[in-house]
Design an enzyme around this catalytic site. Structure first.
Site, PDB file in Angstrom:
ATOM      1  N   GLU A 177       0.808  -0.603  -0.157  1.00  0.00           N
ATOM      2  CA  GLU A 177       0.130  -0.141   0.003  1.00  0.00           C
ATOM      3  C   GLU A 177       0.782   1.585  -0.054  1.00  0.00           C
ATOM      4  OE1 GLU A 177      -2.476   0.748   3.443  1.00  0.00           O
ATOM      5  OE2 GLU A 177      -3.776   2.228   2.452  1.00  0.00           O
ATOM      6  N   LYS A 219      -2.133  -1.891  -3.651  1.00  0.00           N
ATOM      7  CA  LYS A 219      -3.322  -0.896  -2.924  1.00  0.00           C
ATOM      8  C   LYS A 219      -3.211   0.587  -2.672  1.00  0.00           C
ATOM      9  CE  LYS A 219      -5.746  -0.411   2.137  1.00  0.00           C
ATOM     10  NZ  LYS A 219      -6.541  -0.260   2.912  1.00  0.00           N
TER      11      LYS A 219
HETATM   12  P1  13P Z   1      -9.810   4.065   4.536  1.00  0.00           P
HETATM   13  O1  13P Z   1     -10.041   3.488   3.256  1.00  0.00           O
HETATM   14  O2  13P Z   1     -10.118   5.010   5.449  1.00  0.00           O
HETATM   15  O3  13P Z   1      -8.210   5.126   3.755  1.00  0.00           O
HETATM   16  O4  13P Z   1      -7.860   3.208   4.949  1.00  0.00           O
HETATM   17  C1  13P Z   1      -8.154   1.910   4.446  1.00  0.00           C
HETATM   18  C2  13P Z   1      -6.425   1.415   5.325  1.00  0.00           C
HETATM   19  O5  13P Z   1      -6.388   1.012   5.319  1.00  0.00           O
HETATM   20  C3  13P Z   1      -5.671   2.406   4.976  1.00  0.00           C
HETATM   21  O6  13P Z   1      -4.136   2.148   5.548  1.00  0.00           O
END
Ligand code: 13P
Length: 350
Positions: A177, A219
Site C-alpha cells: 500500500e 492497494k
Molecule cells: P481508508 O479506506 O479509510 O483510507 O483506509 C484504508 C486503509 O487500510 C489505510 O491503510
C-alpha cells in the site's frame, strides 16, 4: 516459497466481486475516530466495536478478507470466540496490519517513512500460525511544495518490497500500500504524476527483491485532486485518470488492485470504483476492487456510538456499504437502487 498457496490466497482475495474490509486502525487512529463521536477510548470499546463488525450477518457475501490490528487478532467476542475464528467461520480470510506506523523521514521535513521491519519475520510467523493469510503495510507519500522527494519515494518503495518478500517467505500474501495522500490543494494531474512515479519505483523495488507478483495485491490511492483543490473532478474523470495511471505502471501479473478510500465519502468511493468497472472492466488484466476502511465503516460507526442497543442497525449499515461496493465491482452501483445485486449474489451461491 509457498508459491501455489500465495497465488490461490491472492486470487481468493479478489475473486467473485468481493472486496477487503480494512478494520486495522491503530490505537491513535481508532481513538481519534471514537473521540470525535464521544465514544470512550478503551480496550473494551475497541473490542466491542470490532465484535460488532465481525459478527455482521451476511458480511461474507461481499467481503473476502478483513485486515485486523494486532490488538484485535488477539481478542475474543463476549461469548469467548476468537475474532479470527468468527471471520474464518464467515468465509472471510483474516489479514493483519504489520507496519508500526509512519514516522518523520530523517532530513526530509514533512515526509514520512513507515517503520516495523525489525523483528518482522518472527511476527509474521506468529500471525501465520494464528490463522492470518495475508498482511498489509502502508507507506505514506505526501504531496507538497517540492515533495515527494526521491529520498521518500525510494525509501518507502524499498521498505514495501522488503516487507513483501518477508511475507511471501512465510506464506502471507502482502498487500502493498503506497498511499499518496489526498491532503492539500494539488490538482488531479499532480496526483497522477506523483502516483505514477511512486508505482514505478515500487514495482522496480519489488522486482529487485524477487517478490512474486502473482502472489501479492496492490492497494493504491485513486487519482483524485487534493481535498482543498478548488477544481474537483467528475467520477468518470477520476476513473479514467486512475485506470490510465495504473495501466502505465502496474504489471499484468498482479491479480488485483484494491483501492483505499483515503478520506473520500462512502458514496464517492463506491461511485468512482463503479465508474472504473463500467468503463474498463473487460479491458483490464487485473481485478479492480476495494480495501476500504472509512468508506465501509464510517456510517456504521456513526450509528453504533458505543451502545449495545445500536448494534443491529450499525451492522445493517456496514452490510449495506459492503453490498454497494460489491455492486461497484460489477459496475452496477447506483446509490439509490442496488436491489438487483441481491439476485446476483443468490445466483453465485447456487
Ligand atoms: P481508508 O479506506 O479509510 O483510507 O483506509 C484504508 C486503509 O487500510 C489505510 O491503510
Amino acid at each position: 516459497m509457498k508459491t501455489q498457496e500465495l497465488i490461490s490466497t491472492a486470487r481468493l482475495m479478489v475473486d467473485n466481486h468481493k472486496g477487503i474490509l480494512a478494520m486495522d486502525e491503530s490505537f491513535p487512529t481508532c481513538n481519534k475516530r471514537f473521540a470525535k463521536l464521544g465514544i470512550p477510548q478503551t480496550v473494551e470499546t475497541r473490542r466491542a466495536y470490532r465484535e460488532m463488525i465481525v459478527t455482521t450477518p451476511g458480511l461474507g457475501e461481499f467481503i473476502s478478507g478483513a485486515i485486523l490490528f494486532d490488538e484485535t487478532i488477539r481478542q475474543k467476542t463476549k461469548d469467548g470466540i476468537p475474532m479470527i475464528k468468527v471471520l474464518i467461520d464467515a468465509g472471510i480470510i483474516p489479514g493483519i496490519k504489520v507496519d508500526t506506523g509512519a514516522k518523520e523521514l530523517a532530513g526530509h521535513p514533512g515526509e514520512k517513512i513507515s517503520e516495523g521491519l525489525d523483528g518482522l519475520r518472527e511476527r509474521l510467523i506468529e500471525y501465520y500460525q494464528m490463522g492470518a493469510r495475508f498482511a498489509k503495510w502502508r507507506a505514506v507519500i505526501v504531496i507538497g511544495e517540492g515533495i515527494p522527494s526521491k529520498a521518500s519515494t525510494i525509501a518507502n518503495s524499498l521498505t514495501l518490497a522488503r516487507y513483501a518478500a518477508l511475507c511471501q517467505e512465510v506464506g502471507l500474501v502482502p498487500i502493498v500500500e503506497p498511499e499518496v495522500l489526498m491532503d492539500g490543494s494539488h490538482t488531479m494531474e499532480r496526483c497522477f504524476e506523483v502516483t505514477e512515479e511512486v508505482l514505478h519505483e515500487v514495482f522496480n523495488q519489488l522486482y529487485i527483491q524477487g517478490v512474486l507478483l502473482e502472489g501479492m495485491i496492490l492497494k493504491p490511492n485513486m487519482i483524485v485532486p487534493g481535498l482543498s483543490c478548488p477544481k474537483q473532478e467528475s467520477d468518470n474523470k477520476v476513473a479514467d485518470a486512475t485506470v490510465n495511471c495504473l495501466m502505465r505502471s502496474v504489471p499484468a501479473a498482479v491479480p488485483g488492485i484494491t483501492f483505499l478510500s483515503g478520506g473520500q465519502t462512502s458514496e464517492l468511493a463506491s461511485a468512482r470504483l463503479n465508474a472504473m468497472n463500467v468503463r474498463f472492466k473487460s479491458k483490464l488484466p487485473w481485478e479492480l476492487s476495494f480495501s476500504y476502511g472509512r468508506a465501509l465503516q464510517q456510517p456504521a460507526l456513526e450509528i453504533w456510538l458505543g451502545k449495545e442497543a445500536n448494534v443491529p442497525e450499525a451492522q445493517k449499515a456496514l452490510h449495506h456499504r459492503a453490498k454497494c461496493n460489491y455492486a461497484a465491482r460489477c459496475g452496477e452501483y447506483n446509490s439509490k437502487e442496488i436491489v438487483r445485486i441481491a439476485h446476483q449474489v443468490k445466483k453465485e451461491e447456487n
